[in-house]
Each structure stands twice: as structure tokens, then as C-alpha cells.
Design an enzyme around this catalytic site. Structure first.
Site, PDB file in Angstrom:
ATOM      1  N   PHE A  35       7.523   0.110   6.274  1.00 53.95           N
ATOM      2  CA  PHE A  35       7.344   0.883   7.502  1.00 53.95           C
ATOM      3  C   PHE A  35       6.623   2.206   7.231  1.00 53.95           C
ATOM      4  CE2 PHE A  35      11.285  -1.509   8.104  1.00 53.95           C
ATOM      5  CZ  PHE A  35      11.185  -1.984   9.410  1.00 53.95           C
ATOM      6  N   ASP A  36       5.760   2.589   8.164  1.00 51.51           N
ATOM      7  CA  ASP A  36       5.386   3.981   8.302  1.00 51.51           C
ATOM      8  C   ASP A  36       6.624   4.676   8.889  1.00 51.51           C
ATOM      9  OD1 ASP A  36       3.717   6.338   8.662  1.00 51.51           O
ATOM     10  OD2 ASP A  36       3.709   5.814  10.787  1.00 51.51           O
ATOM     11  N   LEU A  37       6.619   6.014   8.923  1.00 55.04           N
ATOM     12  CA  LEU A  37       7.785   6.730   9.451  1.00 55.04           C
ATOM     13  C   LEU A  37       7.542   7.279  10.855  1.00 55.04           C
ATOM     14  CD1 LEU A  37      10.678   7.839   8.822  1.00 55.04           C
ATOM     15  CD2 LEU A  37       9.534   9.935   8.049  1.00 55.04           C
TER      16      LEU A  37
END
Length: 228
Positions: free
Chosen positions: A11-13
Site C-alpha cells: 500500500f501507499d499511505l
């Protein structure tokens, strides 16, 4: 979207796991006003995907700031840390989806352009640290998004081949980074990037409004270049 053949989810944040892009816009406006600048309309598109350090370099050069790079990053960290602790929620369905990934014994990582102190703060405050076996910031690799470095690095940390990874991203630069890494990518809707939806659809394999769609097994699939 079939998770059976996926060995790792990365995941990106900001804007992907947590609803925080509004916060960064507010911080940029406040920060630049302090030094006599209005926030330019093109700013967020220009810095899209840059690491925390790369963004500090850009701000210092573009706005001729009388600050060191470390001072700029320290100010941003100080401005954002309370908001991360108190005002930034998970995106809808994230906690339930993380539980599903854990149940399926799929490895899980984060690849973010944010600073490490801020990442640790938000993961602790939301109580989701336990789900991630690898957390990497773009400051730890050679180049930020849209280059694939950070996604390849996280895959290596998890011990999974890129082709067996599924990436979740909310902006075109991040989606492109995942694709360049040879991974499948699902684009996530976010209010901040709503005007970029067509670009996101063109780049990603799937598109979701929120993670509940995956739990219901009804994500919007992008026809061209997708794989089940």
C-alpha cells in the site's frame, strides 16, 4: 479481483490507506503563507510522488526558502504530527481488508513518499502496525515515484517476486511506479485526486471507490491490460 494468486499486498499511505491528502494541502498553504507565498495551483501535481526529502528540495529551490532541508522537514513534521494522531482516519474498509489479508496469510507492506516519523505515528495511532511486515519510505531508496524503486525494495523486503504483488495507490505517479515494478495495481478513489480519475483508470488494472468493494468482490475492473 482474485487474491488467491497474490502473495503480497503493498500500500501507499496518504490517500490510499488513510484519508490525509486534505491535511497536506492545508499544511502547504499555511507553510507557504508564512514565507509570503500563495500556494500555486500546479504545486501538488508537480510534487506528486516525490519523497519527503525530494519535496523539501523542491520547496527550497522554487520558493527560495531561508531554511535548511532538515529545518523544512522538521517544520512539516511538527505541523502534521498532531493531525495524524487526532484527525486522520483510515479509508473506508481498510481495517476489514487488512484483516482479510492476514486471514489469507498474504504478506503486507507499505511504500510511501512520507517521512518515517510520520508513518510510524499514523500506524500507531490507528492501531494497524501489526498488519505490516515491511514499511519503507521513498527517502530510503534512490528515486521516488513514478520510478519503481520503492515497490521493488518492499517486495524484496517481503521476499516476494514483483509479479506476485498487488499494489494499492491513489495517484497516477504511484500507479505508474507499481506498474513499472511489474506489479498489478488497483487505483483507489480519493477526493484529492478525483479530477485525475480518467488518468488513474488508464494506468491501473482495477479501480475501487473504497475497500468494501473488494470485500463484496465487486471492484470496477479496467478492461485493457488487466488480469484476474
Amino acid at each position: 479481483m482474485n487474491l488467491d494468486n497474490i502473495k503480497a499486498v503493498i500500500f501507499d499511505l496518504d490517500g490510499t490507506l488513510v484519508d490525509s491528502m486534505w491535511m497536506w494541502h492545508a499544511i502547504d498553504v499555511e507553510f507557504l503563507r508564512e514565507y509570503g507565498y500563495e500556494c500555486p495551483e500546479d504545486l501538488h501535481k508537480v510534487i506528486e510522488g516525490m519523497s519527503f526529502s525530494e519535496t523539501a528540495v523542491y520547496f527550497k529551490e522554487r520558493f527560495c526558502l531561508p531554511l535548511s532541508l532538515e529545518e523544512i522537514k522538521a517544520i512539516w513534521t511538527r505541523m502534521s504530527i498532531d493531525k495524524y494522531r487526532c484527525e486522520v482516519p483510515l479509508k473506508p474498509g481498510v481495517r476489514e481488508f487488512l484483516a482479510l489479508i492476514k486471514e489469507k496469510d498474504i504478506k503486507c507492506g507499505i511504500a510511501t513518499s512520507n517521512g518515517r516519523e510520520l508513518v510510524d505515528t499514523v500506524l500507531r495511532s490507528l492501531g494497524i502496525e501489526e498488519y505490516f511486515q515491511a514499511v519503507t519510505t521513498a527517502c530510503e531508496v534512490k528515486a521516488g515515484k513514478p520510478e519503481p524503486d520503492i515497490y521493488l525494495y518492499v517486495a524484496g523486503q517481503l521476499g516476494v517476486e514483483p509479479k506476485d504483488c498487488l499494489v494499492f495507490e491513489d495517484i497516477p505517479a504511484g500507479i505508474l511506479a507499481g506498474k513499472r515494478a511489474g506489479m498489478k495495481v488497483c487505483a483507489v478513489e480519493d477526493e484529492f485526486s478525483r479530477l485525475m480519475k480518467e488518468e488513474k483508470l488508464a494506468l491501473a488494472d482495477w479501480f475501487i471507490e473504497d475497500y468494501f468493494e473488494i470485500l463484496k468482490e465487486k471492484p470496477e475492473r479496467v478492461p485493457a491490460g488487466s488480469e484476474e
